[in-house]
Motif scaffolding. Structure first.
Motif, PDB file in Angstrom:
ATOM      1  N   SER A 111       0.814  -1.206   0.000  1.00  0.00           N
ATOM      2  CA  SER A 111       0.000   0.000   0.000  1.00  0.00           C
ATOM      3  C   SER A 111       0.854   1.265   0.000  1.00  0.00           C
ATOM      4  CB  SER A 111      -0.925  -0.025   1.215  1.00  0.00           C
ATOM      5  OG  SER A 111      -1.833   1.014   1.140  1.00  0.00           O
ATOM      6  N   LEU A 112       1.899   1.287   0.830  1.00  0.00           N
ATOM      7  CA  LEU A 112       2.813   2.434   0.870  1.00  0.00           C
ATOM      8  C   LEU A 112       3.454   2.643  -0.499  1.00  0.00           C
ATOM      9  CD1 LEU A 112       4.344   4.635   2.493  1.00  0.00           C
ATOM     10  CD2 LEU A 112       6.016   2.876   3.062  1.00  0.00           C
ATOM     11  N   GLU A 113       3.818   1.554  -1.149  1.00  0.00           N
ATOM     12  CA  GLU A 113       4.430   1.642  -2.467  1.00  0.00           C
ATOM     13  C   GLU A 113       3.459   2.223  -3.500  1.00  0.00           C
ATOM     14  OE1 GLU A 113       4.800  -1.128  -0.483  1.00  0.00           O
ATOM     15  OE2 GLU A 113       6.833  -0.555   0.071  1.00  0.00           O
TER      16      GLU A 113
ATOM     17  N   LYS B   2       3.399   5.967  -2.922  1.00  0.00           N
ATOM     18  CA  LYS B   2       4.613   6.596  -3.447  1.00  0.00           C
ATOM     19  C   LYS B   2       4.564   6.665  -4.971  1.00  0.00           C
ATOM     20  CE  LYS B   2       7.888   5.732   0.290  1.00  0.00           C
ATOM     21  NZ  LYS B   2       9.167   5.104   0.637  1.00  0.00           N
TER      22      LYS B   2
ATOM     23  N   VAL C 142       7.123  11.602   1.150  1.00  0.00           N
ATOM     24  CA  VAL C 142       6.397  10.698   2.036  1.00  0.00           C
ATOM     25  C   VAL C 142       7.305  10.378   3.218  1.00  0.00           C
ATOM     26  CG1 VAL C 142       5.370   8.402   2.278  1.00  0.00           C
ATOM     27  CG2 VAL C 142       4.979   9.742   0.182  1.00  0.00           C
TER      28      VAL C 142
ATOM     29  N   GLU D  23       8.226   8.290   6.605  1.00  0.00           N
ATOM     30  CA  GLU D  23       8.015   7.011   7.271  1.00  0.00           C
ATOM     31  C   GLU D  23       8.585   7.126   8.676  1.00  0.00           C
ATOM     32  OE1 GLU D  23       8.589   3.366   4.826  1.00  0.00           O
ATOM     33  OE2 GLU D  23       9.382   4.820   3.374  1.00  0.00           O
TER      34      GLU D  23
ATOM     35  N   HIS E 204      -5.786  -0.079   1.146  1.00  0.00           N
ATOM     36  CA  HIS E 204      -5.115   0.378   2.366  1.00  0.00           C
ATOM     37  C   HIS E 204      -5.836  -0.186   3.589  1.00  0.00           C
ATOM     38  CE1 HIS E 204      -3.250   3.097  -0.410  1.00  0.00           C
ATOM     39  NE2 HIS E 204      -4.249   3.956  -0.452  1.00  0.00           N
TER      40      HIS E 204
ATOM     41  N   GLY F 203      -3.951   3.399   7.857  1.00  0.00           N
ATOM     42  CA  GLY F 203      -3.127   3.955   6.785  1.00  0.00           C
ATOM     43  C   GLY F 203      -3.967   4.413   5.600  1.00  0.00           C
TER      44      GLY F 203
ATOM     45  N   CYS G 129      -0.264   7.788   4.376  1.00  0.00           N
ATOM     46  CA  CYS G 129       0.239   7.410   3.050  1.00  0.00           C
ATOM     47  C   CYS G 129       0.209   5.907   2.830  1.00  0.00           C
ATOM     48  CB  CYS G 129       1.643   7.962   2.847  1.00  0.00           C
ATOM     49  SG  CYS G 129       1.665   9.736   2.573  1.00  0.00           S
ATOM     50  N   GLY G 130      -0.865   5.255   3.293  1.00  0.00           N
ATOM     51  CA  GLY G 130      -1.046   3.851   2.980  1.00  0.00           C
ATOM     52  C   GLY G 130      -0.502   2.855   3.985  1.00  0.00           C
ATOM     53  N   SER G 131       0.150   3.339   5.044  1.00  0.00           N
ATOM     54  CA  SER G 131       0.646   2.440   6.083  1.00  0.00           C
ATOM     55  C   SER G 131       0.382   3.060   7.448  1.00  0.00           C
ATOM     56  CB  SER G 131       2.148   2.177   5.909  1.00  0.00           C
ATOM     57  OG  SER G 131       2.890   3.339   6.236  1.00  0.00           O
TER      58      SER G 131
ATOM     59  N   SER H 100       3.153   6.274   8.286  1.00  0.00           N
ATOM     60  CA  SER H 100       3.568   7.176   7.218  1.00  0.00           C
ATOM     61  C   SER H 100       2.613   8.357   7.114  1.00  0.00           C
ATOM     62  CB  SER H 100       3.591   6.434   5.877  1.00  0.00           C
ATOM     63  OG  SER H 100       2.286   5.987   5.535  1.00  0.00           O
TER      64      SER H 100
END
Length: 167
Positions: A2-4, A7, A19, A21, A94, A98, A126-128, A131
């Motif tokens: 999800s973070l990827e 990004k 972003v 972390e 997500h 996140g 940002c998905g996590s 982040s």
């Protein structure tokens, strides 16, 4: 993953390196505010609701705002019903903690609540669960591909808070 995806989403604007972390959790508004060092209201939280014809919608609001059911129904024409954590993951890609309007698994309608307009910048996830990114309200609107600004929250207006305390 999800973070990827988030990004990758931000590469459109060369912002993927912005972003942040963290070593600590930013899964809740309070944790994110503590981790980043800002007041909770500046955390832009993303809430997932059942939409019409079962297509979910996302509402991004200030960290201190709460959905006002009457305003929500007036704005959208249906009752505010949140998705389950499994549905959120299935629709957005997500997990809870996140969820953000970026790098979505499915194309969903995103709305931004006016509760965020009092700040120059905000910090959405940002998905996590560890982040975030700092964005202006204009950037948040652009990068989330938001449909429009809505007024569907309560509890954040100082005048409204004073009235509640007086009751």
């Amino acid at each position: 993953m999800s973070l990827e995806s988030v990004k990758a989403h931000f590469t459109q604007w060369n912002r993927e390196d912005n972003v942040m972390e963290f070593e600590t959790s930013s899964a809740t508004v309070e944790q994110a505010a503590d981790t980043i060092g800002v007041i909770p209201a500046r955390i832009a939280k993303t809430l997932s609701f059942r939409g019409q014809e079962e297509k979910p919608i996302l509402i991004v609001a200030a960290g201190d705002a709460k959905i006002d059911n009457k305003k929500f129904r007036h704005a959208f024409g249906f009752k505010a019903r949140m998705l389950t954590p499994d549905e959120v993951l299935d629709q957005t890609g997500h997990a809870i903690g996140g969820v953000c309007p970026f790098g979505l698994k499915n194309e969903l309608d995103v709305y931004l609540d006016v509760s965020m307009k009092r700040f120059k910048t905000l910090f959405p996830a940002c998905g996590s669960t560890n982040s975030a990114i700092e964005l202006t309200i204009d950037e948040l609107f652009q990068y989330s591909f938001a449909k429009e600004w809505v007024d569907v929250c309560k509890g954040w207006d100082e005048a409204e808070l004073r009235e509640q305390v007086a009751l």
